[in-house]
Design a protein around this motif. Structure first.
Motif, PDB file in Angstrom:
ATOM      1  N   ILE A   1       0.524  -1.162   0.571  1.00  0.00           N
ATOM      2  CA  ILE A   1       0.065   0.247   0.201  1.00  0.00           C
ATOM      3  C   ILE A   1       0.774   1.269  -0.229  1.00  0.00           C
ATOM      4  O   ILE A   1       1.958   1.724   1.492  1.00  0.00           O
ATOM      5  CB  ILE A   1      -1.003  -0.258   1.696  1.00  0.00           C
ATOM      6  N   ASP A   2       0.304   2.312  -0.973  1.00  0.00           N
ATOM      7  CA  ASP A   2       1.072   3.410  -1.165  1.00  0.00           C
ATOM      8  C   ASP A   2       0.443   4.303  -0.044  1.00  0.00           C
ATOM      9  O   ASP A   2      -0.530   4.640  -0.276  1.00  0.00           O
ATOM     10  CB  ASP A   2       1.597   3.863  -2.560  1.00  0.00           C
ATOM     11  N   CYS A   3       1.772   4.685   0.819  1.00  0.00           N
ATOM     12  CA  CYS A   3       1.126   5.643   1.682  1.00  0.00           C
ATOM     13  C   CYS A   3       0.767   7.144   1.129  1.00  0.00           C
ATOM     14  O   CYS A   3      -0.073   8.363   1.698  1.00  0.00           O
ATOM     15  CB  CYS A   3       2.410   5.897   3.717  1.00  0.00           C
ATOM     16  N   ASN A   4       1.493   7.715  -0.093  1.00  0.00           N
ATOM     17  CA  ASN A   4       1.911   8.192  -0.812  1.00  0.00           C
ATOM     18  C   ASN A   4       0.581   8.806  -1.406  1.00  0.00           C
ATOM     19  O   ASN A   4      -0.092   9.703  -2.101  1.00  0.00           O
ATOM     20  CB  ASN A   4       2.928   8.968  -0.966  1.00  0.00           C
ATOM     21  N   ASP A   5       0.359   7.778  -1.840  1.00  0.00           N
ATOM     22  CA  ASP A   5      -1.199   7.908  -3.316  1.00  0.00           C
ATOM     23  C   ASP A   5      -2.663   8.561  -2.312  1.00  0.00           C
ATOM     24  O   ASP A   5      -2.674   8.288  -1.470  1.00  0.00           O
ATOM     25  CB  ASP A   5      -2.141   6.440  -2.838  1.00  0.00           C
ATOM     26  N   PRO A   6      -2.866   9.722  -2.877  1.00  0.00           N
ATOM     27  CA  PRO A   6      -3.588  10.585  -2.907  1.00  0.00           C
ATOM     28  C   PRO A   6      -5.087   9.705  -2.141  1.00  0.00           C
ATOM     29  O   PRO A   6      -5.477   9.930  -1.429  1.00  0.00           O
ATOM     30  CB  PRO A   6      -3.832  11.314  -4.341  1.00  0.00           C
ATOM     31  N   ALA A   7      -5.496   9.128  -3.396  1.00  0.00           N
ATOM     32  CA  ALA A   7      -6.779   7.693  -2.266  1.00  0.00           C
ATOM     33  C   ALA A   7      -6.239   7.411  -1.041  1.00  0.00           C
ATOM     34  O   ALA A   7      -7.521   7.338  -0.325  1.00  0.00           O
ATOM     35  CB  ALA A   7      -6.831   6.653  -3.606  1.00  0.00           C
ATOM     36  N   VAL A   8      -5.114   6.684  -1.389  1.00  0.00           N
ATOM     37  CA  VAL A   8      -5.141   5.922   0.444  1.00  0.00           C
ATOM     38  C   VAL A   8      -4.231   7.226   1.649  1.00  0.00           C
ATOM     39  O   VAL A   8      -5.397   7.207   2.871  1.00  0.00           O
ATOM     40  CB  VAL A   8      -3.747   5.226   0.489  1.00  0.00           C
ATOM     41  N   ALA A   9      -4.611   8.025   1.271  1.00  0.00           N
ATOM     42  CA  ALA A   9      -3.729   9.494   1.857  1.00  0.00           C
ATOM     43  C   ALA A   9      -5.389  10.104   2.265  1.00  0.00           C
ATOM     44  O   ALA A   9      -5.080  10.215   3.899  1.00  0.00           O
ATOM     45  CB  ALA A   9      -3.271  10.512   1.461  1.00  0.00           C
ATOM     46  N   ALA A  10      -6.421   9.653   1.419  1.00  0.00           N
ATOM     47  CA  ALA A  10      -7.540  10.454   1.781  1.00  0.00           C
ATOM     48  C   ALA A  10      -8.801   9.863   2.301  1.00  0.00           C
ATOM     49  O   ALA A  10      -9.518  10.246   4.000  1.00  0.00           O
ATOM     50  CB  ALA A  10      -8.885  11.064   0.193  1.00  0.00           C
ATOM     51  N   HIS A  11      -8.420   8.535   2.384  1.00  0.00           N
ATOM     52  CA  HIS A  11      -9.165   7.642   3.319  1.00  0.00           C
ATOM     53  C   HIS A  11      -8.405   7.346   4.416  1.00  0.00           C
ATOM     54  O   HIS A  11      -9.677   7.388   5.754  1.00  0.00           O
ATOM     55  CB  HIS A  11      -8.958   5.332   1.828  1.00  0.00           C
ATOM     56  N   ALA A  12      -7.406   7.324   4.972  1.00  0.00           N
ATOM     57  CA  ALA A  12      -6.929   7.510   5.910  1.00  0.00           C
ATOM     58  C   ALA A  12      -7.154   8.705   7.041  1.00  0.00           C
ATOM     59  O   ALA A  12      -7.604   8.196   8.177  1.00  0.00           O
ATOM     60  CB  ALA A  12      -5.069   7.652   5.742  1.00  0.00           C
ATOM     61  N   GLU A  13      -7.298   9.859   6.158  1.00  0.00           N
ATOM     62  CA  GLU A  13      -7.633  11.546   7.034  1.00  0.00           C
ATOM     63  C   GLU A  13      -9.450  11.092   7.001  1.00  0.00           C
ATOM     64  O   GLU A  13      -9.458  11.515   8.144  1.00  0.00           O
ATOM     65  CB  GLU A  13      -7.671  12.198   5.886  1.00  0.00           C
ATOM     66  N   THR A  14     -10.181  10.631   6.118  1.00  0.00           N
ATOM     67  CA  THR A  14     -11.692  10.139   6.573  1.00  0.00           C
ATOM     68  C   THR A  14     -11.448   9.485   8.232  1.00  0.00           C
ATOM     69  O   THR A  14     -12.093   9.370   8.847  1.00  0.00           O
ATOM     70  CB  THR A  14     -11.977   9.636   5.972  1.00  0.00           C
ATOM     71  N   TYR A  15     -11.068   8.556   8.798  1.00  0.00           N
ATOM     72  CA  TYR A  15     -11.166   7.769   9.333  1.00  0.00           C
ATOM     73  C   TYR A  15     -10.900   8.549  10.168  1.00  0.00           C
ATOM     74  O   TYR A  15     -11.159   8.050  11.596  1.00  0.00           O
ATOM     75  CB  TYR A  15     -10.590   5.810   8.691  1.00  0.00           C
ATOM     76  N   ARG A  16      -9.539   8.641  10.095  1.00  0.00           N
ATOM     77  CA  ARG A  16      -9.226   9.653  11.249  1.00  0.00           C
ATOM     78  C   ARG A  16      -9.733  10.775  11.860  1.00  0.00           C
ATOM     79  O   ARG A  16     -10.388  10.736  13.323  1.00  0.00           O
ATOM     80  CB  ARG A  16      -7.775  10.058  11.215  1.00  0.00           C
ATOM     81  N   GLN A  17     -10.437  11.301  10.781  1.00  0.00           N
ATOM     82  CA  GLN A  17     -11.392  12.138  11.488  1.00  0.00           C
ATOM     83  C   GLN A  17     -12.892  11.129  12.274  1.00  0.00           C
ATOM     84  O   GLN A  17     -13.591  11.672  12.699  1.00  0.00           O
ATOM     85  CB  GLN A  17     -12.098  12.961  10.453  1.00  0.00           C
ATOM     86  N   ALA A  18     -12.643  10.117  11.823  1.00  0.00           N
ATOM     87  CA  ALA A  18     -14.215   9.397  12.037  1.00  0.00           C
ATOM     88  C   ALA A  18     -14.208   9.274  13.025  1.00  0.00           C
ATOM     89  O   ALA A  18     -15.142   9.412  14.125  1.00  0.00           O
ATOM     90  CB  ALA A  18     -14.766   8.620  10.986  1.00  0.00           C
ATOM     91  N   ALA A  19     -12.900   8.559  13.679  1.00  0.00           N
ATOM     92  CA  ALA A  19     -11.910   7.779  15.025  1.00  0.00           C
ATOM     93  C   ALA A  19     -12.745   9.359  16.178  1.00  0.00           C
ATOM     94  O   ALA A  19     -12.826   9.082  17.219  1.00  0.00           O
ATOM     95  CB  ALA A  19     -11.245   6.996  14.311  1.00  0.00           C
ATOM     96  N   THR A  20     -11.834  10.573  15.912  1.00  0.00           N
ATOM     97  CA  THR A  20     -11.541  11.605  16.268  1.00  0.00           C
ATOM     98  C   THR A  20     -13.386  11.455  16.920  1.00  0.00           C
ATOM     99  O   THR A  20     -13.753  12.352  18.324  1.00  0.00           O
ATOM    100  CB  THR A  20     -11.057  12.809  15.743  1.00  0.00           C
ATOM    101  N   VAL A  21     -14.029  11.839  16.000  1.00  0.00           N
ATOM    102  CA  VAL A  21     -15.863  11.961  16.101  1.00  0.00           C
ATOM    103  C   VAL A  21     -16.270  11.263  16.888  1.00  0.00           C
ATOM    104  O   VAL A  21     -17.018  11.686  18.193  1.00  0.00           O
ATOM    105  CB  VAL A  21     -16.615  12.196  14.323  1.00  0.00           C
ATOM    106  N   LYS A  22     -15.772  10.208  16.690  1.00  0.00           N
ATOM    107  CA  LYS A  22     -16.531   8.938  17.397  1.00  0.00           C
ATOM    108  C   LYS A  22     -15.862   8.564  19.250  1.00  0.00           C
ATOM    109  O   LYS A  22     -16.793   8.635  20.037  1.00  0.00           O
ATOM    110  CB  LYS A  22     -16.071   7.466  16.893  1.00  0.00           C
TER     111      LYS A  22
END
Length: 293
Positions: free
Chosen positions: A5-26
């Motif tokens: 998994i390429d962590c620098n891939d914009p799509a992967v980074a976007a998904h990771a950021e979305t997950y972090r935001q959801a986890a923070t809200v939770k």
């Protein structure tokens, strides 16, 4: 086969950021929920005048009282010490048996009443709305009023003895089992009901041939469970003169007969354990028969 998994891939980074935001809200929602819960607990404790300081100052009295009820049993004179501890075992066993009978008769009467009323209280059998409302409110009244209150009323009406205890347990059991039975009826498979209705069967025939065969084992299981509860409830009916071993227990507590308290409590505990074990085996057997195991 593994994939890098390429962590620098914009799509992967976007998904990771979305997950972090959801986890923070939770996490934020969880913390807020915990804080609200704690505030509610503190407010409830304050409203009910729970004094933690008083609790801490007097907590040692509970184990001290339990210790004082324990008998003196010496290995050199174990037989005589045990005989002295259970000096009144004949009378206590008689009262314990009366307690079990009070619970049994009350459970049977309450279960019969719940069986007769639960079908009218079920929402899926199509009876009149006013009848369903009336039956449900009646069952709520029966299970809302504590058994001990019913027992006090019946002691005044009928005098001391087992009868008030039986009536109190029967009424409360009818209310509790009526709710449980009606919920079981509401969860049945409606295909047999529709089949008998389509052939011109009456409402009673629908109940007899389409509903009862589906719910009978669950009814018996709930009734056995209620019998366990009622044995424990019948043990304190004697506190108000409604028969059973509770009469001797409350007398021993009031007169500070410490060893009698522990002896009677041990008898009640053993009896309840044996009844719980027996009814548990019966419930499991009934459920196994229902599921064909």
């Amino acid at each position: 086969m593994t994939f890098a998994i390429d962590c620098n891939d914009p799509a992967v980074a976007a998904h990771a950021e979305t997950y972090r935001q959801a986890a923070t809200v939770k996490r934020r929602q969880t913390l807020i929920g915990i804080l609200v819960f704690l505030v509610c607990v503190l407010l409830a404790a304050r409203g009910s005048e729970v004094d933690l300081v008083k609790f801490a100052e007097n907590i040692n009295r509970f184990p001290k009282y339990i210790y004082e009820t324990l008998p003196t049993l010496r290995l050199s004179s174990l037989g005589s010490d045990f005989a002295e501890w259970y000096w009144g075992w004949k009378g206590w066993l008689k009262l314990l048996w009366q307690t079990v009978l009070i619970a049994y008769v009350g459970t049977v009467l309450g279960a019969v009443g719940a069986f007769l009323l639960c079908f009218a209280a079920a929402a899926n059998l199509g009876r009149a709305a006013w009848l369903r409302f009336t039956v449900r409110r009646f069952l709520e009244f029966c299970r809302t009023v504590p058994e001990i209150v019913f027992a006090l009323i019946f002691v005044i009406a009928f005098g001391l003895g087992p009868l008030p205890g039986v009536l109190a347990i029967a009424i409360h059991t009818m209310g509790a089992l009526g709710k449980l039975f009606s919920e079981v009826v509401e969860n049945i498979d409606l295909k047999p009901v529709d089949g008998i209705t389509a052939t011109g069967g009456s409402w009673w025939q629908v109940v007899r041939f389409a509903v009862v065969p589906q719910v009978l084992s669950n009814f018996a299981s709930y009734a056995l469970l209620r019998f366990e509860i009622n044995v424990r409830g019948a043990s304190i009916m004697g506190f108000v003169g409604a028969g059973g071993i509770g009469q001797d227990l409350i007398e021993a507590i009031r007169k500070f007969y410490f060893t009698d308290v522990s002896a009677i409590l041990l008898l009640i505990i053993v009896a309840v354990m044996l009844i719980d074990y027996g009814t548990e085996r019966l419930r499991h057997a009934l459920l196994s028969l229902e599921h064909g195991r």
